[in-house]
Design a protein around this motif. Structure first.
Motif, PDB file in Angstrom:
ATOM      1  N   GLY A 127     -29.538  -5.546  23.341  1.00 49.81           N
ATOM      2  CA  GLY A 127     -29.172  -4.689  22.215  1.00 49.81           C
ATOM      3  C   GLY A 127     -29.167  -5.450  20.907  1.00 49.81           C
ATOM      4  O   GLY A 127     -29.359  -6.669  20.865  1.00 49.81           O
ATOM      5  N   MET A 128     -28.953  -4.741  19.839  1.00 50.80           N
ATOM      6  CA  MET A 128     -28.798  -5.324  18.511  1.00 50.80           C
ATOM      7  C   MET A 128     -27.697  -4.567  17.780  1.00 50.80           C
ATOM      8  O   MET A 128     -27.363  -3.417  18.131  1.00 50.80           O
ATOM      9  N   SER A 129     -27.109  -5.219  16.774  1.00 53.39           N
ATOM     10  CA  SER A 129     -25.973  -4.602  16.089  1.00 53.39           C
ATOM     11  C   SER A 129     -26.046  -4.873  14.593  1.00 53.39           C
ATOM     12  O   SER A 129     -26.787  -5.748  14.122  1.00 53.39           O
ATOM     13  N   PHE A 130     -25.252  -4.127  13.843  1.00 50.74           N
ATOM     14  CA  PHE A 130     -25.095  -4.341  12.408  1.00 50.74           C
ATOM     15  C   PHE A 130     -23.768  -3.743  11.988  1.00 50.74           C
ATOM     16  O   PHE A 130     -23.202  -2.888  12.688  1.00 50.74           O
ATOM     17  N   VAL A 131     -23.257  -4.192  10.865  1.00 50.98           N
ATOM     18  CA  VAL A 131     -21.978  -3.717  10.328  1.00 50.98           C
ATOM     19  C   VAL A 131     -22.260  -2.771   9.172  1.00 50.98           C
ATOM     20  O   VAL A 131     -23.116  -3.054   8.314  1.00 50.98           O
ATOM     21  N   MET A 132     -21.525  -1.654   9.112  1.00 52.14           N
ATOM     22  CA  MET A 132     -21.733  -0.709   8.019  1.00 52.14           C
ATOM     23  C   MET A 132     -20.445   0.006   7.661  1.00 52.14           C
ATOM     24  O   MET A 132     -19.465   0.010   8.431  1.00 52.14           O
ATOM     25  N   THR A 133     -20.457   0.599   6.492  1.00 52.66           N
ATOM     26  CA  THR A 133     -19.426   1.517   6.036  1.00 52.66           C
ATOM     27  C   THR A 133     -20.105   2.827   5.690  1.00 52.66           C
ATOM     28  O   THR A 133     -21.131   2.824   5.003  1.00 52.66           O
ATOM     29  N   GLY A 134     -19.566   3.940   6.161  1.00 49.07           N
ATOM     30  CA  GLY A 134     -20.171   5.224   5.836  1.00 49.07           C
ATOM     31  C   GLY A 134     -20.025   6.230   6.944  1.00 49.07           C
ATOM     32  O   GLY A 134     -19.153   6.106   7.819  1.00 49.07           O
ATOM     33  N   THR A 135     -20.878   7.236   6.920  1.00 51.06           N
ATOM     34  CA  THR A 135     -20.768   8.358   7.856  1.00 51.06           C
ATOM     35  C   THR A 135     -22.055   8.667   8.600  1.00 51.06           C
ATOM     36  O   THR A 135     -22.046   9.524   9.491  1.00 51.06           O
ATOM     37  N   GLU A 136     -23.165   7.995   8.275  1.00 49.69           N
ATOM     38  CA  GLU A 136     -24.398   8.303   8.987  1.00 49.69           C
ATOM     39  C   GLU A 136     -25.477   7.248   8.729  1.00 49.69           C
ATOM     40  O   GLU A 136     -25.447   6.529   7.734  1.00 49.69           O
ATOM     41  N   PHE A 137     -26.396   7.151   9.669  1.00 54.23           N
ATOM     42  CA  PHE A 137     -27.620   6.388   9.484  1.00 54.23           C
ATOM     43  C   PHE A 137     -28.705   7.056  10.306  1.00 54.23           C
ATOM     44  O   PHE A 137     -28.428   7.856  11.219  1.00 54.23           O
ATOM     45  N   THR A 138     -29.954   6.739  10.009  1.00 51.06           N
ATOM     46  CA  THR A 138     -31.088   7.280  10.750  1.00 51.06           C
ATOM     47  C   THR A 138     -31.829   6.131  11.431  1.00 51.06           C
ATOM     48  O   THR A 138     -32.198   5.153  10.773  1.00 51.06           O
ATOM     49  N   LEU A 139     -32.017   6.279  12.734  1.00 48.96           N
ATOM     50  CA  LEU A 139     -32.817   5.319  13.482  1.00 48.96           C
ATOM     51  C   LEU A 139     -34.263   5.795  13.487  1.00 48.96           C
ATOM     52  O   LEU A 139     -34.561   6.924  13.884  1.00 48.96           O
ATOM     53  N   VAL A 140     -35.166   4.940  13.012  1.00 53.85           N
ATOM     54  CA  VAL A 140     -36.596   5.239  13.017  1.00 53.85           C
ATOM     55  C   VAL A 140     -37.219   4.414  14.144  1.00 53.85           C
ATOM     56  O   VAL A 140     -37.077   3.189  14.165  1.00 53.85           O
ATOM     57  N   TYR A 141     -37.914   5.094  15.077  1.00 53.39           N
ATOM     58  CA  TYR A 141     -38.443   4.380  16.238  1.00 53.39           C
ATOM     59  C   TYR A 141     -39.826   4.913  16.605  1.00 53.39           C
ATOM     60  O   TYR A 141     -40.233   6.013  16.161  1.00 53.39           O
ATOM     61  N   SER A 142     -40.532   4.125  17.413  1.00 51.64           N
ATOM     62  CA  SER A 142     -41.821   4.555  17.968  1.00 51.64           C
ATOM     63  C   SER A 142     -41.562   5.173  19.336  1.00 51.64           C
ATOM     64  O   SER A 142     -40.959   4.543  20.209  1.00 51.64           O
ATOM     65  N   GLN A 143     -41.995   6.409  19.502  1.00 48.79           N
ATOM     66  CA  GLN A 143     -41.781   7.115  20.769  1.00 48.79           C
ATOM     67  C   GLN A 143     -42.871   6.726  21.770  1.00 48.79           C
ATOM     68  O   GLN A 143     -44.056   6.649  21.419  1.00 48.79           O
ATOM     69  N   LEU A 144     -42.459   6.457  23.038  1.00 49.20           N
ATOM     70  CA  LEU A 144     -43.372   6.054  24.102  1.00 49.20           C
ATOM     71  C   LEU A 144     -43.263   7.013  25.282  1.00 49.20           C
ATOM     72  O   LEU A 144     -42.211   7.624  25.499  1.00 49.20           O
ATOM     73  N   VAL A 145     -44.345   7.097  26.059  1.00 42.00           N
ATOM     74  CA  VAL A 145     -44.306   7.922  27.272  1.00 42.00           C
ATOM     75  C   VAL A 145     -43.244   7.396  28.224  1.00 42.00           C
ATOM     76  O   VAL A 145     -42.499   8.165  28.848  1.00 42.00           O
ATOM     77  N   ASN A 146     -43.146   6.068  28.325  1.00 45.11           N
ATOM     78  CA  ASN A 146     -42.133   5.439  29.176  1.00 45.11           C
ATOM     79  C   ASN A 146     -41.167   4.620  28.321  1.00 45.11           C
ATOM     80  O   ASN A 146     -40.955   3.429  28.545  1.00 45.11           O
ATOM     81  N   GLY A 147     -40.582   5.255  27.331  1.00 45.81           N
ATOM     82  CA  GLY A 147     -39.625   4.564  26.474  1.00 45.81           C
ATOM     83  C   GLY A 147     -38.264   4.439  27.128  1.00 45.81           C
ATOM     84  O   GLY A 147     -37.886   5.226  28.001  1.00 45.81           O
ATOM     85  N   ALA A 148     -37.509   3.446  26.700  1.00 47.39           N
ATOM     86  CA  ALA A 148     -36.141   3.280  27.191  1.00 47.39           C
ATOM     87  C   ALA A 148     -35.219   4.269  26.488  1.00 47.39           C
ATOM     88  O   ALA A 148     -35.531   4.793  25.417  1.00 47.39           O
ATOM     89  N   ASP A 149     -34.082   4.515  27.096  1.00 39.90           N
ATOM     90  CA  ASP A 149     -32.981   5.169  26.404  1.00 39.90           C
ATOM     91  C   ASP A 149     -32.209   4.110  25.618  1.00 39.90           C
ATOM     92  O   ASP A 149     -32.394   2.911  25.802  1.00 39.90           O
ATOM     93  N   TYR A 150     -31.332   4.563  24.731  1.00 39.31           N
ATOM     94  CA  TYR A 150     -30.409   3.608  24.110  1.00 39.31           C
ATOM     95  C   TYR A 150     -29.023   4.234  24.042  1.00 39.31           C
ATOM     96  O   TYR A 150     -28.861   5.454  23.913  1.00 39.31           O
ATOM     97  N   GLU A 151     -28.034   3.385  24.181  1.00 34.79           N
ATOM     98  CA  GLU A 151     -26.637   3.785  23.999  1.00 34.79           C
ATOM     99  C   GLU A 151     -26.207   3.376  22.598  1.00 34.79           C
ATOM    100  O   GLU A 151     -26.550   2.290  22.116  1.00 34.79           O
ATOM    101  N   LEU A 152     -25.468   4.257  21.951  1.00 33.14           N
ATOM    102  CA  LEU A 152     -24.942   3.985  20.618  1.00 33.14           C
ATOM    103  C   LEU A 152     -23.446   3.718  20.720  1.00 33.14           C
ATOM    104  O   LEU A 152     -22.689   4.545  21.239  1.00 33.14           O
TER     105      LEU A 152
END
Length: 466
Positions: A221-246
Motif C-alpha cells: 500500500g501507499m499513504s499520504f496525510v491530508m486535511t479536508g473532506t474528499e479526494f479523487t483517485l485516478v487509476y488505470s482500469q485493468l481486466v484483472n485489476g486488484a481491489d484496494y482498501e481505503l
C-alpha cells in the motif's frame, strides 16, 4: 542628469550629526532597517519619522521603502502558528483551509477607500459588513492569497448569514493533480510476491503510473496525510485489476475494485467527514485467479479550497468581542451554537486559524484595570475557540498622539495595548504581529485617514505584515 547616489550611515547618531544640504540627495541608515530619506528644500516642514541634520536641513522618510524593510522586525514567532499557516496555504493536501479575521473597525476596513455602508449596527454579528472592492487590509490579504493560487483559480463571495449586507466571506479554489511519488507517499509492503514501482506511460493523466502489485496473502500500500473532506483517485482500469482498501486514520472505510474493461484515467471520488492532518492509506488487495494483480495509480486529485471570513465588527473591544462567541465556556470539539444575541458566531468548528486584531477600543473602557480586563477577555475568547483552531494575535497601528492620551475615561494608550498583547502572546507561545512597531517611527497621519484608522497605505502594509 546623472543619477544621485545614496549615502549610507551606520547609526542614527552619525546621520543626525551630518551637515547635508544637497536637495534631492538620497541617504539611508542601517540602524533604522536601511530606511531611505531624501533631502528636502528649506521650506519643507518635517513630519514624525523625518530626519533633521545638525545644520537644520531636513530629509523626508520614504515611507513605503521604510515599511517594506521594517516588516522583518515586526513579528514575534512564539508558537509557530504563522509558519504553520504559510505551510498550510502552500500544501496541496491541505484540501480545506479556513481562516477567520476577528477584530474591530480596522479589520472591518474603516479608513480604506471604497468601503460599504456601516449602519445600522449594534456591535454584533448582525452588523453590515464591508465589500470586497475596498482596499482594507482584510481584502488585501484575501487578494494576496488568491494571487498565490495563480491561474485557473476561482472564487465566490458570500456574507455572514445574520448580516444584512456586505461580502465578508471569500471562498477560493483550484484543482490539482499530483503523482504520488516521494517522501510524502510512503509505501508499505508485507509478504512475498509484491512490489511498488513507478512506470512511465504516455497514455496516463500525468504520463506515469504507480503500480501496487500484490500476490495472495501479501499486502502492499501507499499513504499520504491530508486535511479536508474528499479526494479523487485516478487509476488505470485493468481486466484483472486488484481491489484496494481505503483506510482513514487506521479505520477501514471500504474495499473498491479497479477491474473492468481496460482503460486509462478512471476516477473515483472518496468523500468523508472533515479530517485534520490524518493519514489516508490505499492498500492493494489480491482478487482473481492470476498470480499477481495490481492497482495502477495515475494521480491523486484534490480541489484546494481556502475560505477567509472577515468578522470585523465596528466599535468592539475584547468584552464586546465575547458577544460573537458562545455563551458557555470551552474549549470545544464540536463547536456549539449557543449565543444569546441569536446572530450566529464569529467562528465555526472547521476554522483552522483565527487572527485576533483587538485592543484599540479597550483603551477607553473607563476602568483603571483596563489592561487586566483586556487580557482576561482575550483569554476567554481563546478558551471559547474550537479545539483545532490556532490563534494569532495582531496589534493595530499607532494613533495620532493628540487623540491617544489618557484621561476622559481612557486608561491606556496604543503603546500600552502593544505591550500587554506582546507580553501575553509570549507567555502563551502565540505568534504576534506587531503593527505598532511597524509604524511607530512614522507620523500617524501619514498612514491613517483620521489619526486612528489606516488609510490605503496603512491597510496595505498591515496585510503585507502577516
Amino acid at each position: 542628469a546623472l543619477p544621485i547616489s545614496t549615502f549610507q550611515f551606520e547609526t542614527i547618531a552619525l546621520l543626525t550629526a551630518a551637515n547635508l544640504g544637497n536637495i534631492g540627495q538620497k541617504i539611508s541608515c542601517r540602524e533604522l532597517n536601511n530606511a531611505e530619506y531624501i533631502i528636502k528644500p528649506a521650506s519643507y516642514t518635517p513630519l514624525v519619522g523625518d530626519i533633521t541634520f545638525a545644520n537644520g536641513a531636513h530629509a523626508q522618510l520614504q515611507i513605503e521603502n521604510y515599511l517594506f524593510n521594517a516588516i522583518n522586525y515586526s513579528q514575534y514567532n512564539g508558537g509557530g502558528q504563522l509558519s504553520s499557516l504559510y505551510e498550510d496555504l502552500n500544501n496541496t493536501f491541505n484540501q480545506e483551509l479556513n481562516i477567520t479575521l476577528f477584530g474591530d473597525s480596522i479589520t472591518w476596513g474603516v479608513g480604506a477607500t471604497g468601503t460599504a455602508t456601516e449602519d445600522p449596527r449594534d456591535k454584533t454579528q448582525s452588523d453590515p459588513r464591508n465589500n470586497f472592492a475596498s482596499k482594507s487590509w482584510a481584502n488585501e490579504f484575501k487578494r494576496s492569497i488568491l494571487a498565490t493560487l495563480g491561474e485557473n483559480s476561482t472564487y465566490a463571495l458570500t456574507n455572514h448569514p445574520a448580516s444584512p449586507s456586505g461580502e465578508s466571506i471569500i471562498t477560493m479554489q483550484k484543482d490539482y493533480a499530483t503523482f504520488p511519488i516521494g517522501n510524502r507517499f510512503p509505501s508499505v509492503i508485507v509478504g512475498s510476491g509484491t512490489d511498488v514501482f513507478d512506470e512511465n506511460d504516455g497514455d496516463t493523466l500525468l504520463n506515469s503510473q504507480r503500480r501496487l502489485t500484490v500476490a495472495t496473502g501479501a499486502t502492499v500500500g501507499m499513504s499520504f496525510v491530508m486535511t479536508g473532506t474528499e479526494f479523487t483517485l485516478v487509476y488505470s482500469q485493468l481486466v484483472n485489476g486488484a481491489d484496494y482498501e481505503l483506510y482513514i486514520d487506521s479505520t477501514l472505510i471500504g474495499q473498491f475494485s479497479t477491474s473492468g474493461s481496460a482503460q486509462f484515467t478512471v476516477r473515483r471520488t472518496h468523500t468523508f467527514t472533515r479530517i485534520v492532518d490524518k493519514t489516508i492509506e490505499i492498500r492493494a488487495v489480491y482478487v482473481g485467479s492470476v498470480s499477481t494483480v495490481s492497482v495502477r495509480i495515475e494521480a491523486i486529485e484534490l480541489t484546494k479550497k481556502i475560505r477567509i471570513k472577515n468578522q470585523g465588527i465596528i466599535g468592539i473591544d475584547t468584552r464586546r468581542g465575547l458577544w460573537s462567541y458562545p455563551d458557555t465556556d470551552g474549549p470545544y470539539g464540536t463547536y456549539p451554537t449557543d449565543n444569546s444575541f441569536g446572530d450566529g458566531l464569529a467562528l465555526t468548528f472547521d476554522d483552522d486559524y483565527v487572527i485576533y486584531q483587538l485592543g484599540t477600543n479597550d483603551r477607553g473602557n473607563g476602568n483603571l484595570n483596563a489592561p487586566e480586563f483586556m487580557i482576561r477577555n482575550l483569554e476567554m475568547l481563546i478558551n471559547k475557540q474550537p479545539n483545532d483552531t490556532k490563534e494569532i494575535i495582531m496589534v493595530a497601528n499607532p494613533t495620532d498622539p493628540t487623540a491617544d492620551t489618557t484621561g476622559s475615561g481612557r486608561f491606556m494608550q496604543m503603546q500600552d495595548v502593544q505591550k500587554q498583547l506582546s507580553r501575553f502572546s509570549k507567555a502563551q507561545s502565540i505568534d504576534f504581529i506587531d503593527n505598532y512597531t511597524l509604524f511607530e517611527r512614522l507620523d500617524p497621519l501619514s498612514i491613517t485617514s483620521d489619526g486612528l484608522h489606516p488609510n490605503d497605505l496603512g491597510h496595505s502594509m498591515i496585510s503585507k505584515n502577516i
